[in-house]
Design a protein around this motif. Structure first.
Motif, short mmCIF file in Angstrom:
data_model
loop_
_atom_site.label_atom_id
_atom_site.label_comp_id
_atom_site.label_asym_id
_atom_site.label_seq_id
_atom_site.Cartn_x
_atom_site.Cartn_y
_atom_site.Cartn_z
N TYR A 1 0.82 -1.19 0.00
CA TYR A 1 0.00 0.00 0.00
C TYR A 1 0.86 1.25 0.00
O TYR A 1 2.07 1.18 0.20
CB TYR A 1 -0.98 0.02 1.17
CG TYR A 1 -0.50 -0.58 2.46
CD1 TYR A 1 -0.75 -1.93 2.76
CD2 TYR A 1 0.19 0.15 3.39
CE1 TYR A 1 -0.32 -2.49 3.94
CE2 TYR A 1 0.62 -0.41 4.58
CZ TYR A 1 0.36 -1.72 4.85
OH TYR A 1 0.79 -2.29 6.02
N LYS A 2 0.21 2.36 -0.30
CA LYS A 2 0.86 3.67 -0.23
C LYS A 2 0.27 4.38 0.97
O LYS A 2 -0.91 4.25 1.27
CB LYS A 2 0.59 4.48 -1.49
CG LYS A 2 1.34 3.98 -2.70
CD LYS A 2 1.13 4.91 -3.88
CE LYS A 2 1.73 4.31 -5.12
NZ LYS A 2 3.08 4.75 -5.37
N VAL A 3 1.12 5.13 1.65
CA VAL A 3 0.68 5.82 2.85
C VAL A 3 1.47 7.13 2.97
O VAL A 3 2.60 7.22 2.50
CB VAL A 3 0.87 4.91 4.09
CG1 VAL A 3 2.32 4.59 4.33
CG2 VAL A 3 0.20 5.47 5.30
N THR A 4 0.84 8.11 3.58
CA THR A 4 1.49 9.39 3.83
C THR A 4 1.60 9.55 5.34
O THR A 4 0.71 10.12 5.99
CB THR A 4 0.67 10.55 3.21
OG1 THR A 4 0.46 10.28 1.84
CG2 THR A 4 1.39 11.88 3.36
N PRO A 5 2.69 9.02 5.94
CA PRO A 5 2.81 9.08 7.39
C PRO A 5 3.03 10.49 7.92
O PRO A 5 2.64 10.81 9.04
CB PRO A 5 4.03 8.19 7.69
CG PRO A 5 4.79 8.13 6.42
CD PRO A 5 3.80 8.34 5.31
N LEU A 6 3.66 11.34 7.12
CA LEU A 6 3.88 12.73 7.48
C LEU A 6 3.50 13.59 6.28
O LEU A 6 3.67 13.15 5.13
CB LEU A 6 5.35 12.96 7.82
CG LEU A 6 5.91 12.12 8.98
CD1 LEU A 6 7.42 12.22 9.04
CD2 LEU A 6 5.29 12.54 10.30
N PRO A 7 3.00 14.79 6.50
CA PRO A 7 2.60 15.64 5.38
C PRO A 7 3.73 15.80 4.36
O PRO A 7 4.88 16.05 4.72
CB PRO A 7 2.28 16.99 6.05
CG PRO A 7 1.94 16.63 7.46
CD PRO A 7 2.79 15.44 7.79
N GLY A 8 3.38 15.56 3.10
CA GLY A 8 4.35 15.70 2.02
C GLY A 8 5.28 14.51 1.84
O GLY A 8 6.17 14.53 0.99
#
Length: 152
Positions: free
Chosen positions: A56-63
């Motif tokens: 999967y793709k994830v954005t753990p921190l903004p940007g």
């Protein structure tokens, strides 16, 4: 250094209902905070099994959007399962999910051991950025589980 997260949540549902929900990889998106941009790429077309790979793709921190690949290493229906990160933002990620039957429902227990990459810089960022974010993710997950299943 290896860090630990240990959470417990009681829900007013049966052990089988908890297992059915938690062992379906598609439901992971339902309990992740929306701002994480969680997107399943592959592997979620079947109920959980030992050896299953989930991407999967994830954005753990903004940007900071990243790919994450986990392997389900242990499945003991309907008591627990374990996933590990094969590829992703952590140097180590080992997550045990337990379902305990209790009077009036279940207790879901999560035990995560993880290591931050980037040596001393990662260790310095842990209390400032990583640990608060992980605590936020688990609190959001708890709220979404209560929203779905009710308060114990």
């Amino acid at each position: 250094m290896i860090y630990e997260i240990h959470t417990r949540q009681k829900l007013p549902i049966s052990k089988q209902e908890a297992w059915d929900f938690l062992s379906d990889p598609k439901n992971l998106k339902k309990i992740m905070p929306d701002e994480m941009g969680f997107e399943i790429i592959s592997g979620a077309d079947r109920k959980m099994f030992t050896g299953q790979l989930l991407q999967y793709k994830v954005t753990p921190l903004p940007g900071f959007k990243t790919n994450w690949v986990t392997e389900i290493t242990h499945v003991e229906k309907p008591d627990y399962f374990v996933d590990i990160q094969l590829y992703g933002p952590y140097a180590l990620w080992h997550h045990k999910h337990f379902i305990h039957e209790i009077e009036g429902g279940v207790e879901i227990e999560d035990l995560v051991h993880y290591k931050i990459p980037f040596g001393i810089l990662g260790r310095m960022m842990h209390p400032i950025l990583v640990k608060p974010k992980l605590n936020e993710i688990f609190k959001a997950r708890e709220a979404k589980m209560v929203e779905k299943f009710g308060q114990y």
